[in-house]
Design a protein around this motif. Sequence first.
Motif, PDB file in Angstrom:
ATOM      1  N   THR A  19      44.076  38.621  46.438  1.00  0.00           N
ATOM      2  CA  THR A  19      43.476  39.153  45.203  1.00  0.00           C
ATOM      3  C   THR A  19      44.365  40.091  44.403  1.00  0.00           C
ATOM      4  O   THR A  19      44.020  40.411  43.262  1.00  0.00           O
TER       5      THR A  19
ATOM      6  N   LYS B 171      47.188  39.940  42.760  1.00  0.00           N
ATOM      7  CA  LYS B 171      47.700  39.493  41.461  1.00  0.00           C
ATOM      8  C   LYS B 171      46.584  39.488  40.422  1.00  0.00           C
ATOM      9  O   LYS B 171      46.788  39.883  39.273  1.00  0.00           O
ATOM     10  N   ARG B 172      45.400  39.023  40.838  1.00  0.00           N
ATOM     11  CA  ARG B 172      44.247  39.051  39.933  1.00  0.00           C
ATOM     12  C   ARG B 172      43.881  40.488  39.577  1.00  0.00           C
ATOM     13  O   ARG B 172      43.669  40.821  38.399  1.00  0.00           O
ATOM     14  N   ASP B 173      43.783  41.343  40.598  1.00  0.00           N
ATOM     15  CA  ASP B 173      43.378  42.727  40.372  1.00  0.00           C
ATOM     16  C   ASP B 173      44.379  43.461  39.485  1.00  0.00           C
ATOM     17  O   ASP B 173      43.997  44.235  38.607  1.00  0.00           O
TER      18      ASP B 173
ATOM     19  N   LEU C 103      44.015  42.186  35.907  1.00  0.00           N
ATOM     20  CA  LEU C 103      42.748  42.639  35.326  1.00  0.00           C
ATOM     21  C   LEU C 103      42.808  44.122  34.954  1.00  0.00           C
ATOM     22  O   LEU C 103      42.456  44.518  33.833  1.00  0.00           O
TER      23      LEU C 103
ATOM     24  N   TYR D  41      49.595  36.131  37.522  1.00  0.00           N
ATOM     25  CA  TYR D  41      48.276  35.770  38.048  1.00  0.00           C
ATOM     26  C   TYR D  41      47.917  34.333  37.697  1.00  0.00           C
ATOM     27  O   TYR D  41      47.347  33.597  38.520  1.00  0.00           O
TER      28      TYR D  41
ATOM     29  N   GLN E 226      48.946  31.637  40.060  1.00  0.00           N
ATOM     30  CA  GLN E 226      48.041  31.538  41.206  1.00  0.00           C
ATOM     31  C   GLN E 226      46.699  30.950  40.795  1.00  0.00           C
ATOM     32  O   GLN E 226      46.137  30.103  41.497  1.00  0.00           O
ATOM     33  N   ARG E 227      46.194  31.383  39.646  1.00  0.00           N
ATOM     34  CA  ARG E 227      44.877  30.951  39.176  1.00  0.00           C
ATOM     35  C   ARG E 227      44.814  29.449  38.964  1.00  0.00           C
ATOM     36  O   ARG E 227      43.802  28.799  39.305  1.00  0.00           O
TER      37      ARG E 227
ATOM     38  N   PHE F   2      39.371  35.064  35.099  1.00  0.00           N
ATOM     39  CA  PHE F   2      39.314  35.820  36.340  1.00  0.00           C
ATOM     40  C   PHE F   2      38.224  35.251  37.254  1.00  0.00           C
ATOM     41  O   PHE F   2      37.055  35.192  36.868  1.00  0.00           O
TER      42      PHE F   2
ATOM     43  N   SER G 133      36.355  35.061  41.226  1.00  0.00           N
ATOM     44  CA  SER G 133      36.067  35.773  42.465  1.00  0.00           C
ATOM     45  C   SER G 133      36.634  34.975  43.636  1.00  0.00           C
ATOM     46  O   SER G 133      37.120  33.854  43.471  1.00  0.00           O
TER      47      SER G 133
ATOM     48  N   LYS H  89      35.462  31.518  43.983  1.00  0.00           N
ATOM     49  CA  LYS H  89      35.922  30.578  42.941  1.00  0.00           C
ATOM     50  C   LYS H  89      34.947  30.485  41.771  1.00  0.00           C
ATOM     51  O   LYS H  89      34.850  29.455  41.102  1.00  0.00           O
TER      52      LYS H  89
END
Length: 355
Positions: free
Chosen positions: A186, A188-190, A193, A247, A250-251, A265, A267, A270
């Motif tokens: 998480t 990279k997402r965090d 964001l 991100y 990865q996403r 974004f 969770s 998914k």
Amino acid sequence: MPESNYYKQFNRENSQKLTAMLEELPDFCRDYFRSISSRTSALTRLNYAYDLKNFFEYLAKNNFSCSIKEITSSMMNQITTSDIEKFLEYVGSYDRTVNYENKKITVEAENTDCGKARKLSAIRALFKYLFKEEIIKSNVAALVDSPKIHDKAIIRLEADEIANLLDEVENGERLTDGQKRFHEATYKRDLALITLMLGTGIRISECVGLNINDIDFETNSFKVTRKGGNEVVLFINDEIARTLEAYLEQRLELQPEEGDEDALFLSLQKKRITPRSVQNLVKKYSRIIAPLKKISPHKLRSTYGTALYHETSDIYLVADVLGHRDVNTTKKHYAAMSEDRRREAAGKVKLRRDE
């Protein structure tokens, strides 16, 4: 799910909740809510309904000795300013019945002056409508004074705290062992964001509503839907663009749940990330680097707004970027001088000349 559909679904869900709420309110409320539907969001109307339900519950018990549904529009002529003032006093601290695991339990509810002011706003709007439609003879709610709202100190992150926050999100060194198990999946997402929120001041609802195709890396910009449904284009710097690109690599490898294919974004399940999840992840990291400050996504917005004002001294630019409809809202929250500037002011005026 296209971006506009996300907000349509959000509004549809709130409209459905409002429809259910209207079954519990006096019948004349239907016409009132219909009258304000063109100039208010479904969420605003739903919040009004919750507040008015509190008011009618109080009236049914203390004024009319009947059920809420038995209150008629003509009975509203009997309400006085004193009744409304007593209600506001009552909601300061009162017992209310709620459903919990299919059982009715009694819990203590409280309202600050801010909460009371919100309830009074809902009552005033209703009475204004009833008076305008000549359903009541006088608008007594307009004569009730609003509770005095005391300005709160703006809680925000300082420059070193921002750097520490981003470092912690990236490396997760001080996370618990349980948190570290998810960090690799998480971070990279965090990081993307939180960097986006800190660097643009967007609201949490705007953030979770973003789709992949809202981002344009050629112009370093992104499209966001503001409160009320207006779309605007905001711009990002190279640092934010880099975290988003990292991100996105990865996403794009993830297979989202049906209906959330376009969500930016996601969770761990998914699905499009929820506001509650964003609140939790901001709290998780900020507790580590600023344990004495209660940092929320809105405080990240305050951090950006304050920094932008200090850099530009342009309150109208800050209002525009943050999406404030009224610049006075911006002035109230972001035009206060910083502690450093107040300290600097202390040395500007000398009372005696140096001998």
